[in-house]
Design a protein around this motif. Sequence first.
Motif, mmCIF file in Angstrom:
data_model
loop_
_atom_site.group_PDB
_atom_site.id
_atom_site.type_symbol
_atom_site.label_atom_id
_atom_site.label_comp_id
_atom_site.label_asym_id
_atom_site.label_seq_id
_atom_site.Cartn_x
_atom_site.Cartn_y
_atom_site.Cartn_z
ATOM 1 N N LEU A 212 0.756 -1.267 0.431
ATOM 2 C CA LEU A 212 -0.023 0.168 0.155
ATOM 3 C C LEU A 212 0.405 1.096 0.005
ATOM 4 N N ALA A 213 1.999 0.704 0.561
ATOM 5 C CA ALA A 213 2.641 2.178 1.159
ATOM 6 C C ALA A 213 3.587 2.590 -0.789
ATOM 7 N N LEU A 214 3.922 0.906 -0.775
ATOM 8 C CA LEU A 214 4.300 1.554 -2.316
ATOM 9 C C LEU A 214 3.965 2.785 -3.293
ATOM 10 N N MET A 215 2.320 1.901 -3.511
ATOM 11 C CA MET A 215 1.430 2.976 -4.576
ATOM 12 C C MET A 215 1.435 3.813 -4.008
ATOM 13 N N VAL A 216 0.885 4.093 -2.819
ATOM 14 C CA VAL A 216 0.524 5.379 -2.468
ATOM 15 C C VAL A 216 1.901 6.851 -2.544
ATOM 16 N N ALA A 217 3.124 5.698 -2.590
ATOM 17 C CA ALA A 217 4.171 6.924 -2.862
ATOM 18 C C ALA A 217 4.191 7.024 -4.440
ATOM 19 N N GLY A 218 3.454 6.067 -5.071
ATOM 20 C CA GLY A 218 3.601 6.392 -6.556
ATOM 21 C C GLY A 218 2.704 6.923 -7.405
ATOM 22 N N ILE A 219 1.315 7.246 -6.779
ATOM 23 C CA ILE A 219 0.996 7.635 -7.294
ATOM 24 C C ILE A 219 1.212 9.171 -7.042
ATOM 25 N N GLY A 220 1.635 9.577 -5.502
ATOM 26 C CA GLY A 220 2.014 11.157 -4.620
ATOM 27 C C GLY A 220 3.357 11.227 -5.973
ATOM 28 N N TYR A 221 4.703 10.573 -6.124
ATOM 29 C CA TYR A 221 5.719 11.092 -7.111
ATOM 30 C C TYR A 221 4.974 11.596 -8.264
ATOM 31 N N LEU A 222 4.068 11.125 -9.033
ATOM 32 C CA LEU A 222 3.747 11.613 -10.249
ATOM 33 C C LEU A 222 3.004 12.850 -9.836
ATOM 34 N N PHE A 223 1.812 12.958 -9.215
ATOM 35 C CA PHE A 223 1.481 14.329 -9.079
ATOM 36 C C PHE A 223 2.216 15.121 -8.406
ATOM 37 N N ALA A 224 3.138 15.000 -7.601
ATOM 38 C CA ALA A 224 4.341 16.542 -7.053
ATOM 39 C C ALA A 224 4.579 16.977 -8.541
ATOM 40 N N GLY A 225 5.578 16.120 -9.588
ATOM 41 C CA GLY A 225 5.434 16.738 -10.591
ATOM 42 C C GLY A 225 4.903 17.061 -11.333
ATOM 43 N N VAL A 226 3.739 17.291 -11.531
ATOM 44 C CA VAL A 226 2.484 18.498 -12.440
ATOM 45 C C VAL A 226 2.811 20.213 -11.132
ATOM 46 N N TYR A 227 2.739 19.213 -9.563
ATOM 47 C CA TYR A 227 2.773 20.609 -8.854
ATOM 48 C C TYR A 227 4.250 21.150 -9.591
ATOM 49 N N ALA A 228 5.683 20.710 -9.208
ATOM 50 C CA ALA A 228 6.535 21.477 -9.364
ATOM 51 C C ALA A 228 6.159 22.319 -10.946
ATOM 52 N N MET A 229 5.553 21.589 -11.355
ATOM 53 C CA MET A 229 5.735 22.504 -12.857
ATOM 54 C C MET A 229 4.741 24.103 -12.361
ATOM 55 N N GLN A 230 3.832 23.847 -11.898
ATOM 56 C CA GLN A 230 3.165 24.956 -11.539
ATOM 57 C C GLN A 230 3.841 25.872 -10.923
ATOM 58 N N ARG A 231 4.449 25.426 -9.611
ATOM 59 C CA ARG A 231 5.291 26.556 -8.891
ATOM 60 C C ARG A 231 6.692 26.787 -10.053
ATOM 61 N N ARG A 232 7.248 26.377 -11.345
ATOM 62 C CA ARG A 232 8.431 26.490 -12.122
ATOM 63 C C ARG A 232 9.573 26.257 -11.198
ATOM 64 N N GLU A 233 9.487 24.962 -10.334
ATOM 65 C CA GLU A 233 10.577 24.316 -9.698
ATOM 66 C C GLU A 233 11.375 23.268 -10.278
ATOM 67 N N HIS A 234 10.865 22.765 -11.547
ATOM 68 C CA HIS A 234 11.577 22.258 -11.996
ATOM 69 C C HIS A 234 13.547 22.003 -11.948
ATOM 70 N N ILE A 235 14.476 21.266 -11.939
ATOM 71 C CA ILE A 235 15.646 21.628 -12.453
ATOM 72 C C ILE A 235 16.028 22.549 -12.522
ATOM 73 N N ARG A 236 16.603 23.939 -13.606
ATOM 74 C CA ARG A 236 16.618 24.389 -13.934
ATOM 75 C C ARG A 236 18.585 24.731 -14.345
ATOM 76 N N ILE A 237 18.874 25.061 -15.241
ATOM 77 C CA ILE A 237 20.194 26.087 -15.086
ATOM 78 C C ILE A 237 20.094 27.491 -16.273
ATOM 79 N N THR A 238 20.049 28.315 -15.144
ATOM 80 C CA THR A 238 19.637 29.374 -15.789
ATOM 81 C C THR A 238 20.302 30.753 -16.261
#
Lengths: 434, 162
Positions: free
Chosen positions: B50-76
């Motif tokens: 259950l922990a594994l499944m929940v974590a997987g779902i968490g990782y995936l949606f966390a990427g959308v949030y990082a995109m909304q916040r413009r936080e994906h690592i980049r060199i600027t």
Amino acid sequence: MGIETISILLLLGFLVFLACGVPMAFACGMLGVTLAWLKFGVPGLGLLMQRIYALCTEYVLVSVPMFIMMASLMERSGIARDMYDALNVWLRNIRGGVAVVTMVMAIIMAAMSGIIGGEIVLLGLVALPQMLRLGYDRNLAIGTVCAGGSLGTMIPPSIVLIVYGLITDTPISTLFTAAIVPGLLLGGVYILYILVRVRLNPAMAPLPVDAGTQLGLKEKLAASKGLLGPLAIVVVVLGSIYGGITSITEAATMGVVGVLALIVLRGEFQPALLRESFEQTFRSVGILLWVTFGASTLIGAYTLAGGPSYIGRLITGLEVPPLVIIALMMLVFLFLGAFMDWIGIALLCMPIFVPIIKQLGYDPIWFGILFCINMQVSFLSPPFGPAAFYLKSVAPPDITLVQIFRSFGPFVVMQAAVLVAVLLIPDLALWLVR
Amino acid sequence: MDGRRTFVDRLTIAISKVAMLLFAIIVLVTFWEVIVRYFLRSPTIWANELALMVAGIGYLFAGVYAMQRREHIRITPIYDLAPPRLRRLLDLVALLCVLTFAVGLVVGGWPSAWRSLSTWEGFGTAWDPPIPALLKPLILLTTTLIAVQAVSNFLVDRPERR
């Protein structure tokens, strides 16, 4: 298109996209998708999705959000402040004592958790102001905080080693054991450096004005209470792993529970604290995991195209002693480390390098430790060394990034020295794991 | 960003507020597992999965949030020095990378994801949670959301509106 052309185009494309400011996750993802499609069509693309799925179902990876959550809870409690006070009563009367306290704190926190950001932030909030207030040399103070805080991923547990173990299929708890001596060696060298520097130049570390006053043993022991909590968490986390009681993920979760319990016991618990640290965890996970997904897409497509074995042939075809090959790999890590995140380097390089290491007859455990020390250097390397940016976010505004990076000089030299030592004397890493 | 959140921003933030709690579930479930296994000597068959499944779902949606916040690592550094028009071009390059990645994954992953979802494929263990049936389609869904969020960011971050 031959694999030589593909390799060169990928490298060029990668560098151009990074320079353009494309997020690394998607620069890699775009190149991976393009390569897979051109070379294998739609079925190739399907394999890339499978790779992301495979990462999502690695149980040990669940330890990463747990370590992040532990650190973000710590940041919001007074646990670190008490630990500072506890160590300070013992060491305040020796010259350079506060810097030594900072380093010892860094080592203890490194044994609790496995990430770097939280630790530097905490030391920057708790220890740096004390050193500046006492009039410590700024470079010494800043370097101590950042180099010490970076030990988070050197002393077990360490998410760098977890990811390395995952990629290379190396037992992670063996990697942890192998990192103990080099990690403590690095911390020990830092402490020695601090003591020698302030002895040669006492003006770098003035003693507190009331330095003469001696606290009684009873008072000292009373103040040492602040160490109990953190040490208990070290015992819970490392004890669970080494005692064979739990997996690494479970141990990390027990660490989260332990820190939460301390927070409740200290009367610091508030719903806002939980909410904020959940949000911080979620953000950090999103950043870290998608770089992982993107990089594994790229390396997945490159592997399908035969890239790693091509580079392997290229490197083993060189008529040079094996140690020169290892040294070259170290230079590649140091170079990439100056502008790339450790997780990207691990994902992109290890599938290519580790088979070569094995073919040359070296121990991948040892290579993992070398990589880990390399990443210590990368945390401090300009222009993107993350340690500097973590500290900048909490340091007084008159401390500039340039000054922070300048203060790293001696510490980078020490890291390089330990790297060379472990390179030439593999037993430094391996004698505990035989 | 403030005051002119698009519909996409609001959607991402709403989903993220819920998804953040997934990592708390992992703590609870894993703690429970350690307690019952170590103290009561009766391990569960479901907690780690259950922990594994929940974590997987968490990782995936966390990427959308990082995109909304413009936080994906980049060199600027180059990006920061660029004049506004060039910056716009670099934004476009980044957007095209995200879109290529998303289209590639969705096109290539769809057959396998659909097969897992329509057969409600399990993890093949004693408890047999529907990890493939959920995570594979979610990889494609979150990648699509990231692409949609990237388009929204591109439209919102117009230099003249800054």
